[in-house]
Every structure is written in structure tokens, then in C-alpha cells.
Design a protein around this motif. Sequence first.
Motif, PDB file in Angstrom:
ATOM      1  N   GLY A  43      18.329  -2.721   2.835  1.00  0.00           N
ATOM      2  CA  GLY A  43      19.070  -2.938   1.590  1.00  0.00           C
ATOM      3  C   GLY A  43      18.392  -2.339   0.374  1.00  0.00           C
ATOM      4  N   ASP A  44      18.569  -3.009  -0.751  1.00  0.00           N
ATOM      5  CA  ASP A  44      18.041  -2.513  -2.021  1.00  0.00           C
ATOM      6  C   ASP A  44      16.522  -2.535  -2.085  1.00  0.00           C
ATOM      7  N   GLU A  45      15.883  -3.340  -1.236  1.00  0.00           N
ATOM      8  CA  GLU A  45      14.419  -3.407  -1.239  1.00  0.00           C
ATOM      9  C   GLU A  45      13.796  -2.131  -0.666  1.00  0.00           C
ATOM     10  N   ARG A  46      14.544  -1.443   0.201  1.00  0.00           N
ATOM     11  CA  ARG A  46      14.024  -0.250   0.877  1.00  0.00           C
ATOM     12  C   ARG A  46      14.101   0.948  -0.062  1.00  0.00           C
ATOM     13  N   GLY A  47      13.123   1.825   0.060  1.00  0.00           N
ATOM     14  CA  GLY A  47      13.113   3.053  -0.735  1.00  0.00           C
ATOM     15  C   GLY A  47      11.841   3.148  -1.539  1.00  0.00           C
ATOM     16  N   GLY A  48      11.601   4.320  -2.061  1.00  0.00           N
ATOM     17  CA  GLY A  48      10.394   4.520  -2.855  1.00  0.00           C
ATOM     18  C   GLY A  48       9.132   4.277  -2.053  1.00  0.00           C
ATOM     19  N   GLY A  49       9.161   4.633  -0.771  1.00  0.00           N
ATOM     20  CA  GLY A  49       7.986   4.427   0.079  1.00  0.00           C
ATOM     21  C   GLY A  49       7.902   3.037   0.678  1.00  0.00           C
ATOM     22  N   ARG A  50       8.909   2.223   0.515  1.00  0.00           N
ATOM     23  CA  ARG A  50       8.936   0.872   1.079  1.00  0.00           C
ATOM     24  C   ARG A  50       9.807   0.894   2.328  1.00  0.00           C
ATOM     25  N   ARG A  51       9.183   0.918   3.498  1.00  0.00           N
ATOM     26  CA  ARG A  51       9.917   1.018   4.752  1.00  0.00           C
ATOM     27  C   ARG A  51       9.780  -0.226   5.634  1.00  0.00           C
ATOM     28  N   THR A  52       8.550  -0.776   5.686  1.00  0.00           N
ATOM     29  CA  THR A  52       8.277  -1.830   6.660  1.00  0.00           C
ATOM     30  C   THR A  52       7.296  -2.852   6.102  1.00  0.00           C
ATOM     31  N   ARG A  53       7.546  -4.135   6.407  1.00  0.00           N
ATOM     32  CA  ARG A  53       6.566  -5.187   6.141  1.00  0.00           C
ATOM     33  C   ARG A  53       5.707  -5.331   7.394  1.00  0.00           C
ATOM     34  N   VAL A  54       4.405  -5.366   7.206  1.00  0.00           N
ATOM     35  CA  VAL A  54       3.474  -5.453   8.333  1.00  0.00           C
ATOM     36  C   VAL A  54       2.589  -6.678   8.123  1.00  0.00           C
ATOM     37  N   TRP A  55       2.660  -7.601   9.090  1.00  0.00           N
ATOM     38  CA  TRP A  55       1.818  -8.793   9.027  1.00  0.00           C
ATOM     39  C   TRP A  55       0.547  -8.544   9.817  1.00  0.00           C
ATOM     40  N   VAL A  56      -0.572  -8.783   9.141  1.00  0.00           N
ATOM     41  CA  VAL A  56      -1.885  -8.530   9.728  1.00  0.00           C
ATOM     42  C   VAL A  56      -2.662  -9.837   9.726  1.00  0.00           C
ATOM     43  N   GLU A  57      -3.263 -10.145  10.861  1.00  0.00           N
ATOM     44  CA  GLU A  57      -4.076 -11.351  10.996  1.00  0.00           C
ATOM     45  C   GLU A  57      -5.152 -11.370   9.918  1.00  0.00           C
ATOM     46  N   GLY A  58      -5.270 -12.512   9.226  1.00  0.00           N
ATOM     47  CA  GLY A  58      -6.278 -12.673   8.185  1.00  0.00           C
ATOM     48  C   GLY A  58      -5.806 -12.319   6.791  1.00  0.00           C
ATOM     49  N   ILE A  59      -4.586 -11.784   6.654  1.00  0.00           N
ATOM     50  CA  ILE A  59      -4.021 -11.447   5.348  1.00  0.00           C
ATOM     51  C   ILE A  59      -2.767 -12.295   5.175  1.00  0.00           C
ATOM     52  N   ALA A  60      -2.745 -13.074   4.091  1.00  0.00           N
ATOM     53  CA  ALA A  60      -1.674 -14.054   3.902  1.00  0.00           C
ATOM     54  C   ALA A  60      -0.292 -13.421   3.722  1.00  0.00           C
ATOM     55  N   GLU A  61      -0.188 -12.363   2.950  1.00  0.00           N
ATOM     56  CA  GLU A  61       1.093 -11.723   2.663  1.00  0.00           C
ATOM     57  C   GLU A  61       1.224 -10.443   3.484  1.00  0.00           C
ATOM     58  N   PRO A  62       2.456 -10.071   3.836  1.00  0.00           N
ATOM     59  CA  PRO A  62       2.616  -8.818   4.584  1.00  0.00           C
ATOM     60  C   PRO A  62       2.267  -7.613   3.714  1.00  0.00           C
ATOM     61  N   LEU A  63       1.736  -6.584   4.360  1.00  0.00           N
ATOM     62  CA  LEU A  63       1.492  -5.322   3.683  1.00  0.00           C
ATOM     63  C   LEU A  63       2.798  -4.531   3.695  1.00  0.00           C
ATOM     64  N   ILE A  64       3.035  -3.751   2.657  1.00  0.00           N
ATOM     65  CA  ILE A  64       4.213  -2.899   2.598  1.00  0.00           C
ATOM     66  C   ILE A  64       3.793  -1.504   3.053  1.00  0.00           C
ATOM     67  N   ALA A  65       4.433  -1.039   4.114  1.00  0.00           N
ATOM     68  CA  ALA A  65       4.109   0.270   4.676  1.00  0.00           C
ATOM     69  C   ALA A  65       5.181   1.280   4.287  1.00  0.00           C
ATOM     70  N   SER A  66       4.748   2.525   4.124  1.00  0.00           N
ATOM     71  CA  SER A  66       5.700   3.591   3.826  1.00  0.00           C
ATOM     72  C   SER A  66       6.198   4.259   5.101  1.00  0.00           C
ATOM     73  N   ARG A  67       5.800   3.738   6.233  1.00  0.00           N
ATOM     74  CA  ARG A  67       6.202   4.298   7.525  1.00  0.00           C
ATOM     75  C   ARG A  67       7.156   3.323   8.209  1.00  0.00           C
ATOM     76  N   THR A  68       7.989   3.843   9.108  1.00  0.00           N
ATOM     77  CA  THR A  68       8.956   2.992   9.786  1.00  0.00           C
ATOM     78  C   THR A  68       8.266   2.115  10.826  1.00  0.00           C
TER      79      THR A  68
END
Length: 115
Positions: free
Chosen positions: A30-55
Motif C-alpha cells: 500500500g501507501d507505506e511501500r516505496g522510497g526504498g521501503r520494501r520489507t519489514r525484517v524482524w531480527v532477534e534482539g531488536i525490538a522494532e523491525p528493520l525496514i529493508a529496501s530489498r524484497t
Amino acid sequence: MADGVPRMVFLGFGKYARADRIYAVEPITGDERGGGRRTRVWVEGIAEPLIASRTERTILHDMGHEPAGSELLDEALAFAERVAEASSEGRVDLADLGRRARKLLEASSVPPKLF
């Protein structure tokens, strides 16, 4: 990780995460995607997901997950995304799009079986 060393996965924007620490990926839509925002990535030890520019497919591939036929599908999806973004911005290079479409079609064609 055949050699026992954890694989590092590039997420874009200079961010990396260890493959064995990534526990979830979610495509941004949706509207959240774009401008290098492709995927939320959850990583152990990090509270919030990282925003990845890759699919998510590319990230999973880099983690070692290899679904059948994914390379061609990834290319086709990237092509479709490029066409959609270019058309919404009003800047369409038909020569470039035609060249990319022909390349994808050639890669997807199955040679005839010889009996």
C-alpha cells in the motif's frame, strides 16, 4: 552456513543482519511501500523491525532459501514494479522497458522437446 559461519544478509541502506537471527519478514504494501521501503525484517534482539529496501524474496534467497524458479519470478516482479513506479511518476522509457520485457520472455521460454 555449511562452514559454520553465520551468513550476513544485506537489507539495503547499509544495514546487514545475521541470517540466523532473522525470524520474520513481511512485505510492505500500500501507501507505506516505496522510497526504498520494501520489507519489514524482524531480527532477534531488536525490538522494532528493520525496514529493508530489498524484497522479502531476495532476503529469503540471501538467507539460503531457494524456491524453485524464484530467480525468474524475482526478475519479473522487479520488472512489474519498475513499470508501475515509472508510469506513476510519468517517466516511462519504452525502449528500456521493451528490452527488459524481451529479456524476461527469452528467459522464460521453454525450448521445444526433441523426440
